[in-house]
Design an enzyme around this catalytic site. Structure first.
Site, PDB file in Angstrom:
ATOM      1  N   TYR A   1       2.312   5.731   6.116  1.00  0.00           N
ATOM      2  CA  TYR A   1       2.852   4.975   4.985  1.00  0.00           C
ATOM      3  C   TYR A   1       4.340   4.725   5.151  1.00  0.00           C
ATOM      4  O   TYR A   1       4.816   3.584   5.087  1.00  0.00           O
ATOM      5  CB  TYR A   1       2.594   5.711   3.666  1.00  0.00           C
ATOM      6  CG  TYR A   1       3.519   5.251   2.557  1.00  0.00           C
ATOM      7  CD1 TYR A   1       3.471   3.941   2.092  1.00  0.00           C
ATOM      8  CD2 TYR A   1       4.462   6.119   2.000  1.00  0.00           C
ATOM      9  CE1 TYR A   1       4.335   3.505   1.088  1.00  0.00           C
ATOM     10  CE2 TYR A   1       5.320   5.693   1.008  1.00  0.00           C
ATOM     11  CZ  TYR A   1       5.260   4.386   0.560  1.00  0.00           C
ATOM     12  OH  TYR A   1       6.120   3.950  -0.414  1.00  0.00           O
TER      13      TYR A   1
ATOM     14  N   THR B   1      -0.534  -4.863   5.290  1.00  0.00           N
ATOM     15  CA  THR B   1       0.079  -5.237   4.017  1.00  0.00           C
ATOM     16  C   THR B   1       1.595  -5.066   4.045  1.00  0.00           C
ATOM     17  O   THR B   1       2.349  -5.979   3.694  1.00  0.00           O
ATOM     18  CB  THR B   1      -0.517  -4.403   2.872  1.00  0.00           C
ATOM     19  OG1 THR B   1      -1.909  -4.663   2.780  1.00  0.00           O
ATOM     20  CG2 THR B   1       0.153  -4.750   1.558  1.00  0.00           C
TER      21      THR B   1
ATOM     22  N   ALA C   1       6.186   4.951   7.773  1.00  0.00           N
ATOM     23  CA  ALA C   1       6.467   4.150   8.959  1.00  0.00           C
ATOM     24  C   ALA C   1       6.263   2.663   8.676  1.00  0.00           C
ATOM     25  O   ALA C   1       7.041   1.812   9.131  1.00  0.00           O
ATOM     26  CB  ALA C   1       5.572   4.592  10.115  1.00  0.00           C
ATOM     27  N   SER C   2       5.223   2.344   7.906  1.00  0.00           N
ATOM     28  CA  SER C   2       4.982   0.937   7.574  1.00  0.00           C
ATOM     29  C   SER C   2       6.072   0.396   6.651  1.00  0.00           C
ATOM     30  O   SER C   2       6.482  -0.760   6.774  1.00  0.00           O
ATOM     31  CB  SER C   2       3.597   0.760   6.935  1.00  0.00           C
ATOM     32  OG  SER C   2       3.538   1.345   5.642  1.00  0.00           O
ATOM     33  N   LYS C   3       6.567   1.234   5.746  1.00  0.00           N
ATOM     34  CA  LYS C   3       7.672   0.803   4.883  1.00  0.00           C
ATOM     35  C   LYS C   3       8.959   0.639   5.679  1.00  0.00           C
ATOM     36  O   LYS C   3       9.745  -0.275   5.442  1.00  0.00           O
ATOM     37  CB  LYS C   3       7.864   1.791   3.739  1.00  0.00           C
ATOM     38  CG  LYS C   3       6.779   1.762   2.679  1.00  0.00           C
ATOM     39  CD  LYS C   3       6.667   0.399   1.990  1.00  0.00           C
ATOM     40  CE  LYS C   3       7.871   0.094   1.118  1.00  0.00           C
ATOM     41  NZ  LYS C   3       7.698  -1.214   0.398  1.00  0.00           N
TER      42      LYS C   3
ATOM     43  N   GLU D   1       0.882  -1.167   0.000  1.00  0.00           N
ATOM     44  CA  GLU D   1       0.000   0.000   0.000  1.00  0.00           C
ATOM     45  C   GLU D   1       0.917   1.213   0.000  1.00  0.00           C
ATOM     46  O   GLU D   1       1.854   1.289   0.800  1.00  0.00           O
ATOM     47  CB  GLU D   1      -0.886   0.008   1.245  1.00  0.00           C
ATOM     48  CG  GLU D   1      -1.869  -1.147   1.327  1.00  0.00           C
ATOM     49  CD  GLU D   1      -3.011  -1.014   0.334  1.00  0.00           C
ATOM     50  OE1 GLU D   1      -3.194   0.098  -0.213  1.00  0.00           O
ATOM     51  OE2 GLU D   1      -3.715  -2.002   0.107  1.00  0.00           O
ATOM     52  N   SER D   2       0.654   2.188  -0.895  1.00  0.00           N
ATOM     53  CA  SER D   2       1.678   3.211  -1.097  1.00  0.00           C
ATOM     54  C   SER D   2       1.192   4.650  -1.080  1.00  0.00           C
ATOM     55  O   SER D   2       2.014   5.558  -1.195  1.00  0.00           O
ATOM     56  CB  SER D   2       2.387   2.959  -2.437  1.00  0.00           C
ATOM     57  OG  SER D   2       1.502   3.154  -3.520  1.00  0.00           O
TER      58      SER D   2
ATOM     59  N   THR E   1      11.506   2.787  -0.129  1.00  0.00           N
ATOM     60  CA  THR E   1      11.350   4.173  -0.541  1.00  0.00           C
ATOM     61  C   THR E   1      12.246   5.093   0.270  1.00  0.00           C
ATOM     62  O   THR E   1      12.553   4.803   1.442  1.00  0.00           O
ATOM     63  CB  THR E   1       9.879   4.613  -0.368  1.00  0.00           C
ATOM     64  OG1 THR E   1       9.772   6.026  -0.518  1.00  0.00           O
ATOM     65  CG2 THR E   1       9.361   4.239   1.019  1.00  0.00           C
ATOM     66  N   ASP E   2      12.617   6.225  -0.320  1.00  0.00           N
ATOM     67  CA  ASP E   2      13.402   7.221   0.418  1.00  0.00           C
ATOM     68  C   ASP E   2      12.598   7.871   1.538  1.00  0.00           C
ATOM     69  O   ASP E   2      13.159   8.511   2.435  1.00  0.00           O
ATOM     70  CB  ASP E   2      13.959   8.289  -0.521  1.00  0.00           C
ATOM     71  CG  ASP E   2      12.889   9.057  -1.303  1.00  0.00           C
ATOM     72  OD1 ASP E   2      11.684   8.749  -1.160  1.00  0.00           O
ATOM     73  OD2 ASP E   2      13.259   9.951  -2.080  1.00  0.00           O
ATOM     74  N   GLU E   3      11.272   7.701   1.530  1.00  0.00           N
ATOM     75  CA  GLU E   3      10.443   8.320   2.560  1.00  0.00           C
ATOM     76  C   GLU E   3      10.719   7.761   3.960  1.00  0.00           C
ATOM     77  O   GLU E   3      10.375   8.396   4.956  1.00  0.00           O
ATOM     78  CB  GLU E   3       8.965   8.177   2.209  1.00  0.00           C
ATOM     79  CG  GLU E   3       8.587   8.931   0.953  1.00  0.00           C
ATOM     80  CD  GLU E   3       7.078   9.025   0.745  1.00  0.00           C
ATOM     81  OE1 GLU E   3       6.365   9.277   1.733  1.00  0.00           O
ATOM     82  OE2 GLU E   3       6.639   8.844  -0.391  1.00  0.00           O
TER      83      GLU E   3
END
Length: 340
Positions: free
Chosen positions: A151, A101, A153-155, A85-86, A126-128
């Protein structure tokens, strides 16, 4: 000959990767494992659908028995994990879906890969996850993880889980972190396709805050070639940043597209800023350049022109999807994966 399992292969980056891989590695088999959520589109891979080396499996990455069954039956040796989820705005409205997810789903996938003896696991991030930069400096692979949205944080959680499976169990995991992607087949809720499609319909283009948030833009084909290089030559346990060397403010991106389409700046509509909106991202991609010999090929102007032309030529494609796009979202936040 390899058998590559691609999760999220009906989404934006995943589908472009499949097309890139099949074109450049016709001897390999590709298994596209995708749940077909709102952002997935089977037409993205229609050109390879009937090839004997391609197979699509409808599946959830949280479905451990199905994952293991597919990996064993297809004799998968490489996993490229795009499924996520992005969309940042959606994560602010409902973080729980993103945790399920992106964190739990990734853990299930890692566990299945370990049980099935996978030789290479590429985790697309991701760079985020690095948070926000000031006016100077760049994110390196050694930058601290400091996510600011549900988002990201989940990545970040999925990155740490991937790292743990390498450090604890020896699973050959490699993590890539990319800057914002753009290009063909991107779902219309994302920033650049939203600008293009709104402009083509002469509709207002929402811009968060003052429009001075800075992102580094990476053409999706360049991203795919970087992942290809990581699969071939990357070292397990390592992180590789992938950037396009194209820093622009959001307002500069909007203006570039409007000029190319011959549309007026009066379409720009400034709206209240997003919660937790990171001010600047910028990638230092010197590690993948120096160690693996990868550099991006697309300049921002060239890549943007090609992307705008694609949306102009595929109006029916995005018109079928646009009814689901949140009205006020400017769609920013499409790093790895981001991937739908």
């Amino acid at each position: 000959m390899r058998t590559v399992l691609v999760t999220g292969g009906l989404g934006f980056i995943g589908s472009n990767f499949i097309l890139h891989w099949v074109k450049n590695h016709p001897q390999d088999r590709v298994i596209n494992y995708d749940l077909l959520t709102y952002a997935g589109n089977p037409t993205n891979v229609s050109s390879v659908h009937n090839l004997p080396q391609y197979r699509y499996v409808l599946g959830d990455i949280a479905d451990s028995p199905l994952l293991e069954k597919v990996m064993l039956e297809e004799m998968v040796d490489t996993v490229v994990h795009f499924a996520a989820e992005s969309h940042v705005d959606r994560s602010i409205k409902d973080p729980s879906v993103f945790v399920r997810t992106n964190v739990l789903g990734t853990q299930y996938l890692l566990e299945a890969a370990m049980k099935c003896g996978i030789n290479r696991f590429i985790h697309i991030s991701t760079d985020e996850v690095y948070g926000s930069l000031g006016r100077e400096g760049f994110f390196t692979e050694l930058s601290p993880i400091s996510p600011n949205s549900p988002y990201s944080a989940s990545k970040a959680g999925s990155d740490l889980m991937a790292r743990a499976y390498y450090e604890t169990y020896g699973l050959p995991v490699i993590i890539t972190r990319c800057s914002n992607n753009y290009g063909p087949h991107q779902y219309p809720e994302k920033m650049i396709p939203k600008i293009i499609t709104n402009a083509l319909q002469n509709q207002p283009i929402p811009v968060y805050g003052d429009g001075q948030n800075v992102r580094d833009w990476l053409h999706v084909v360049d991203h795919c070639s970087a992942i290809e290089r990581v699969i071939d030559s990357g070292q397990p346990g390592q992180v590789y940043n992938i950037g396009g060397n194209n820093e622009c403010t959001n307002l500069q991106v909007v203006s570039e597209i409007l000029r190319y389409l011959g549309k007026p700046d009066s379409l720009i509509q400034f709206v209240a800023d997003r919660l937790g909106h990171d001010r600047r991202y910028a990638i230092d991609a010197s590690k993948i350049r120096d160690e693996l010999g990868w550099i991006p090929k697309y300049s921002f102007h060239e890549g943007m022109a090609q992307t705008v032309d694609w949306y102009v030529e595929h109006v029916e494609w995005w018109r079928r999807l646009i009814v689901d796009v949140p009205k006020r979202s400017n769609g920013e936040g499409d790093g790895g994966e981001k991937n739908k």
